[in-house]
Design a protein around this motif. Structure first.
Motif, PDB file in Angstrom:
ATOM      1  N   ARG A 166       0.750  -1.337  -0.085  1.00 38.57           N
ATOM      2  CA  ARG A 166      -0.051  -0.094  -0.086  1.00 38.57           C
ATOM      3  C   ARG A 166       0.894   1.349  -0.022  1.00 38.57           C
ATOM      4  O   ARG A 166       0.727   2.096  -0.738  1.00 38.57           O
ATOM      5  N   ARG A 167       1.725   1.218   0.733  1.00 41.66           N
ATOM      6  CA  ARG A 167       2.840   2.495   0.922  1.00 41.66           C
ATOM      7  C   ARG A 167       3.342   2.640  -0.494  1.00 41.66           C
ATOM      8  O   ARG A 167       3.653   3.523  -0.927  1.00 41.66           O
ATOM      9  N   LEU A 168       3.881   1.505  -1.182  1.00 43.25           N
ATOM     10  CA  LEU A 168       4.537   1.761  -2.427  1.00 43.25           C
ATOM     11  C   LEU A 168       3.802   2.156  -3.403  1.00 43.25           C
ATOM     12  O   LEU A 168       3.866   3.133  -4.441  1.00 43.25           O
ATOM     13  N   LEU A 169       2.390   1.707  -3.438  1.00 39.58           N
ATOM     14  CA  LEU A 169       1.443   2.185  -4.220  1.00 39.58           C
ATOM     15  C   LEU A 169       1.180   3.755  -4.192  1.00 39.58           C
ATOM     16  O   LEU A 169       0.849   4.472  -5.095  1.00 39.58           O
ATOM     17  N   LEU A 170       0.887   4.106  -2.911  1.00 43.03           N
ATOM     18  CA  LEU A 170       0.733   5.499  -2.551  1.00 43.03           C
ATOM     19  C   LEU A 170       1.849   6.409  -3.079  1.00 43.03           C
ATOM     20  O   LEU A 170       1.707   7.340  -3.402  1.00 43.03           O
ATOM     21  N   SER A 171       3.097   5.800  -2.756  1.00 43.75           N
ATOM     22  CA  SER A 171       4.208   6.784  -3.166  1.00 43.75           C
ATOM     23  C   SER A 171       4.195   6.922  -4.669  1.00 43.75           C
ATOM     24  O   SER A 171       4.554   8.027  -4.928  1.00 43.75           O
ATOM     25  N   ARG A 172       4.044   5.830  -5.531  1.00 46.17           N
ATOM     26  CA  ARG A 172       3.990   6.024  -6.981  1.00 46.17           C
ATOM     27  C   ARG A 172       2.991   6.859  -7.452  1.00 46.17           C
ATOM     28  O   ARG A 172       3.058   7.686  -8.173  1.00 46.17           O
ATOM     29  N   LEU A 173       1.607   6.703  -6.734  1.00 47.59           N
ATOM     30  CA  LEU A 173       0.526   7.540  -6.994  1.00 47.59           C
ATOM     31  C   LEU A 173       0.831   9.077  -6.784  1.00 47.59           C
ATOM     32  O   LEU A 173       0.592   9.998  -7.803  1.00 47.59           O
ATOM     33  N   GLY A 174       1.490   9.364  -5.639  1.00 46.14           N
ATOM     34  CA  GLY A 174       1.671  10.771  -5.118  1.00 46.14           C
ATOM     35  C   GLY A 174       3.034  11.338  -6.122  1.00 46.14           C
ATOM     36  O   GLY A 174       2.988  12.452  -6.608  1.00 46.14           O
ATOM     37  N   PHE A 175       3.895  10.588  -6.591  1.00 51.51           N
ATOM     38  CA  PHE A 175       4.936  10.864  -7.395  1.00 51.51           C
ATOM     39  C   PHE A 175       4.265  11.249  -8.804  1.00 51.51           C
ATOM     40  O   PHE A 175       4.681  12.288  -9.312  1.00 51.51           O
ATOM     41  N   GLY A 176       3.653  10.434  -9.304  1.00 51.59           N
ATOM     42  CA  GLY A 176       2.711  10.742 -10.558  1.00 51.59           C
ATOM     43  C   GLY A 176       1.699  12.023 -10.570  1.00 51.59           C
ATOM     44  O   GLY A 176       1.865  12.704 -11.518  1.00 51.59           O
ATOM     45  N   LEU A 177       0.969  12.191  -9.463  1.00 53.06           N
ATOM     46  CA  LEU A 177       0.290  13.223  -9.343  1.00 53.06           C
ATOM     47  C   LEU A 177       1.257  14.455  -9.436  1.00 53.06           C
ATOM     48  O   LEU A 177       0.905  15.714 -10.098  1.00 53.06           O
ATOM     49  N   VAL A 178       2.520  14.455  -8.488  1.00 55.03           N
ATOM     50  CA  VAL A 178       3.332  15.769  -8.432  1.00 55.03           C
ATOM     51  C   VAL A 178       3.633  16.264  -9.848  1.00 55.03           C
ATOM     52  O   VAL A 178       4.072  17.317 -10.267  1.00 55.03           O
ATOM     53  N   LEU A 179       4.156  14.964 -10.455  1.00 56.70           N
ATOM     54  CA  LEU A 179       5.001  15.022 -11.596  1.00 56.70           C
ATOM     55  C   LEU A 179       3.802  15.922 -12.713  1.00 56.70           C
ATOM     56  O   LEU A 179       4.248  16.579 -13.530  1.00 56.70           O
ATOM     57  N   VAL A 180       2.760  15.504 -12.652  1.00 59.08           N
ATOM     58  CA  VAL A 180       1.734  15.928 -13.614  1.00 59.08           C
ATOM     59  C   VAL A 180       1.589  17.568 -13.346  1.00 59.08           C
ATOM     60  O   VAL A 180       1.494  18.441 -14.182  1.00 59.08           O
ATOM     61  N   PHE A 181       1.398  17.623 -11.999  1.00 59.67           N
ATOM     62  CA  PHE A 181       1.089  18.934 -11.461  1.00 59.67           C
ATOM     63  C   PHE A 181       2.404  20.274 -11.879  1.00 59.67           C
ATOM     64  O   PHE A 181       2.421  21.410 -12.307  1.00 59.67           O
ATOM     65  N   CYS A 182       3.516  19.545 -11.785  1.00 63.68           N
ATOM     66  CA  CYS A 182       4.788  20.308 -12.292  1.00 63.68           C
ATOM     67  C   CYS A 182       4.760  20.686 -13.932  1.00 63.68           C
ATOM     68  O   CYS A 182       5.575  21.705 -14.207  1.00 63.68           O
ATOM     69  N   LEU A 183       3.908  20.156 -14.610  1.00 60.67           N
ATOM     70  CA  LEU A 183       3.855  20.538 -16.086  1.00 60.67           C
ATOM     71  C   LEU A 183       2.626  21.420 -16.294  1.00 60.67           C
ATOM     72  O   LEU A 183       2.603  21.879 -17.377  1.00 60.67           O
ATOM     73  N   THR A 184       2.089  21.852 -15.261  1.00 59.46           N
ATOM     74  CA  THR A 184       0.931  22.771 -15.267  1.00 59.46           C
ATOM     75  C   THR A 184       1.468  24.293 -15.026  1.00 59.46           C
ATOM     76  O   THR A 184       2.441  24.284 -14.084  1.00 59.46           O
ATOM     77  N   PRO A 185       0.760  25.192 -15.633  1.00 61.22           N
ATOM     78  CA  PRO A 185       1.147  26.556 -15.066  1.00 61.22           C
ATOM     79  C   PRO A 185       1.134  27.250 -13.684  1.00 61.22           C
ATOM     80  O   PRO A 185       1.866  28.060 -13.298  1.00 61.22           O
ATOM     81  N   TRP A 186       0.470  26.373 -12.857  1.00 62.93           N
ATOM     82  CA  TRP A 186       0.319  26.817 -11.470  1.00 62.93           C
ATOM     83  C   TRP A 186       1.580  26.304 -10.814  1.00 62.93           C
ATOM     84  O   TRP A 186       1.659  26.862  -9.568  1.00 62.93           O
ATOM     85  N   ALA A 187       2.462  25.487 -11.336  1.00 56.68           N
ATOM     86  CA  ALA A 187       3.644  25.150 -10.502  1.00 56.68           C
ATOM     87  C   ALA A 187       4.803  25.969 -10.702  1.00 56.68           C
ATOM     88  O   ALA A 187       4.827  26.810 -11.553  1.00 56.68           O
ATOM     89  N   SER A 188       5.771  26.117  -9.684  1.00 51.86           N
ATOM     90  CA  SER A 188       6.968  26.721  -9.564  1.00 51.86           C
ATOM     91  C   SER A 188       8.221  25.987  -9.318  1.00 51.86           C
ATOM     92  O   SER A 188       7.606  25.194  -8.571  1.00 51.86           O
ATOM     93  N   PRO A 189       9.264  26.496  -9.535  1.00 54.37           N
ATOM     94  CA  PRO A 189      10.506  25.614  -8.884  1.00 54.37           C
ATOM     95  C   PRO A 189      10.448  25.467  -7.407  1.00 54.37           C
ATOM     96  O   PRO A 189      10.520  24.330  -6.832  1.00 54.37           O
ATOM     97  N   PRO A 190       9.981  26.551  -6.444  1.00 53.41           N
ATOM     98  CA  PRO A 190      10.092  26.297  -5.045  1.00 53.41           C
ATOM     99  C   PRO A 190       9.111  25.422  -4.707  1.00 53.41           C
ATOM    100  O   PRO A 190       9.210  24.699  -3.726  1.00 53.41           O
ATOM    101  N   VAL A 191       7.938  25.513  -5.443  1.00 56.44           N
ATOM    102  CA  VAL A 191       6.804  24.649  -5.034  1.00 56.44           C
ATOM    103  C   VAL A 191       7.199  23.247  -5.190  1.00 56.44           C
ATOM    104  O   VAL A 191       6.751  22.138  -4.457  1.00 56.44           O
ATOM    105  N   ALA A 192       7.423  23.014  -6.291  1.00 53.47           N
ATOM    106  CA  ALA A 192       7.919  21.434  -6.870  1.00 53.47           C
ATOM    107  C   ALA A 192       9.202  21.232  -5.921  1.00 53.47           C
ATOM    108  O   ALA A 192       9.033  19.784  -5.390  1.00 53.47           O
ATOM    109  N   LEU A 193      10.082  21.930  -5.377  1.00 54.35           N
ATOM    110  CA  LEU A 193      10.948  21.369  -4.560  1.00 54.35           C
ATOM    111  C   LEU A 193      10.341  21.030  -3.200  1.00 54.35           C
ATOM    112  O   LEU A 193      10.696  19.983  -2.745  1.00 54.35           O
TER     113      LEU A 193
END
Length: 332
Positions: free
Chosen positions: A26-53
């Motif tokens: 469950r932890r591995l699945l959640l970490s992969r899901l979280g990673f994917g969601l943040v990665l997609v967010f980083c490609l949107t206009p609302w993301a910025s380098p400080p927020v991504a970090l």
């Protein structure tokens, strides 16, 4: 930098097969899901380098980085291509002027940092290799300088890891702190860009902090920082002489040449103006993703592995160069 957080470890008792428990799955699945969601967010206009970090750091400290080998492999490459893309948004004439203003500052700060690092390392009774790696990372361009100088020193993996972890932790702090300090002191775009290029270790954090401050600050900071990065070559050659290393090769930071080429095309070839803004936008997205990858690699274990003395050296050098450069900028 090598991520130190492993995949969730399967648990098993005597006589049982080594299969992951439901909790670890469950932890591995959640970490992969979280990673994917943040990665997609980083490609949107609302993301910025400080927020991504920040999101990367949050993921590393909670669920963990599910793809450490992937982020390690592509962080440096993504940063290099992003820097090249930023060149399509810059003018060569302005860049030359900015570089000319910062060259004396660059030389003095590099030499001063290396000398201070040597003295402070002896005072803290640190090994010569770790001292020199942290000093070079602070003086020139963070992880890139450490990665270039390490093989010349024939440094051990643990020495490289300690030096990299030190500068990356301080980079993360600088990315958030510098824009706030700049606004509180009412620094101009030119002043802030110069300060970033001198006082922040890694190119990724320099560009991220400058981009958050303004377009002119980004242009000044990127130009001076990349000119500063060229000092990797003479410093690496000097390292080979001082440490009496023979038969070593010094790698040329090729992406700097790519940045210069992109800038020249943008300045002198009007046909590139049609695609230039798209390339710059893609480069900024790439930089945002790069900062997310860096944050995801800074696990609590990686931070703890630094130890008090190397971290004390890194903080001392960083505080001195930040304060001294800021004082000179404000009074010249």
């Amino acid at each position: 930098m090598k991520a130190t957080l492993p995949h969730p470890t399967p648990t098993a008792s005597l006589g049982q097969s080594h299969l992951p428990t439901d909790g670890s799955q469950r932890r591995l699945l959640l970490s992969r899901l979280g990673f994917g969601l943040v990665l997609v967010f980083c490609l949107t206009p609302w993301a910025s380098p400080p927020v991504a970090l920040a999101l990367g750091l949050g993921l590393a400290q909670t669920l963990g980085n599910p793809f450490p080998a992937f982020t390690k492999k592509y962080t440096a490459k993504l940063l290099q291509y992003s820097v090249i893309g930023l060149g399509f948004g810059m003018n060569a004439h302005s860049a030359v002027q900015a570089g000319r203003q910062g060259i004396l500052f660059t030389i003095c700060s590099i030499v001063g940092t290396l000398v201070l690092g040597y003295a402070a390392g002896r005072w803290l009774k640190l090994g010569r290799h770790v001292t020199h790696l942290i000093s070079c990372g602070t003086a020139i361009c963070g992880g890139s300088a450490i990665a270039a100088v390490g093989p010349v020193l024939r440094a051990k993996d643990e020495e490289m890891s300690v030096a990299l972890a030190t500068v990356f932790v301080l980079n993360a702090i600088a990315l958030f702190a510098f824009p706030a300090i700049g606004h509180s002191l009412n620094l101009s775009q030119q002043q802030f860009g110069l300060w970033c290029a001198i006082a922040i270790h890694d190119t990724s954090s320099v560009v991220g902090a400058a981009a958050a401050y303004g377009k002119e600050a980004l242009e000044v900071a990127t130009t001076i920082k990349l000119a500063r990065a060229l000092w990797i070559i003479p410093v690496a050659l000097g390292t080979a002489m001082v440490f009496k290393q023979q038969g070593v090769k010094v790698k040329l930071p090729w992406f700097i040449l790519g940045f210069v080429g992109a800038m020249l095309l943008n300045t002198y070839v009007p046909a590139t103006h049609a695609v230039g803004p798209w390339l710059v936008q893609a480069a900024r997205m790439g930089l945002t993703v790069t900062l997310f990858f860096i944050g995801a690699g800074l696990s609590l274990q990686a931070i703890r592995s630094v130890g008090p003395k190397p971290f004390a050296l890194g903080v001392l050098l960083w505080v001195v160069i930040s304060s001294a450069s800021l004082y000179v900028i404000l009074h010249t």
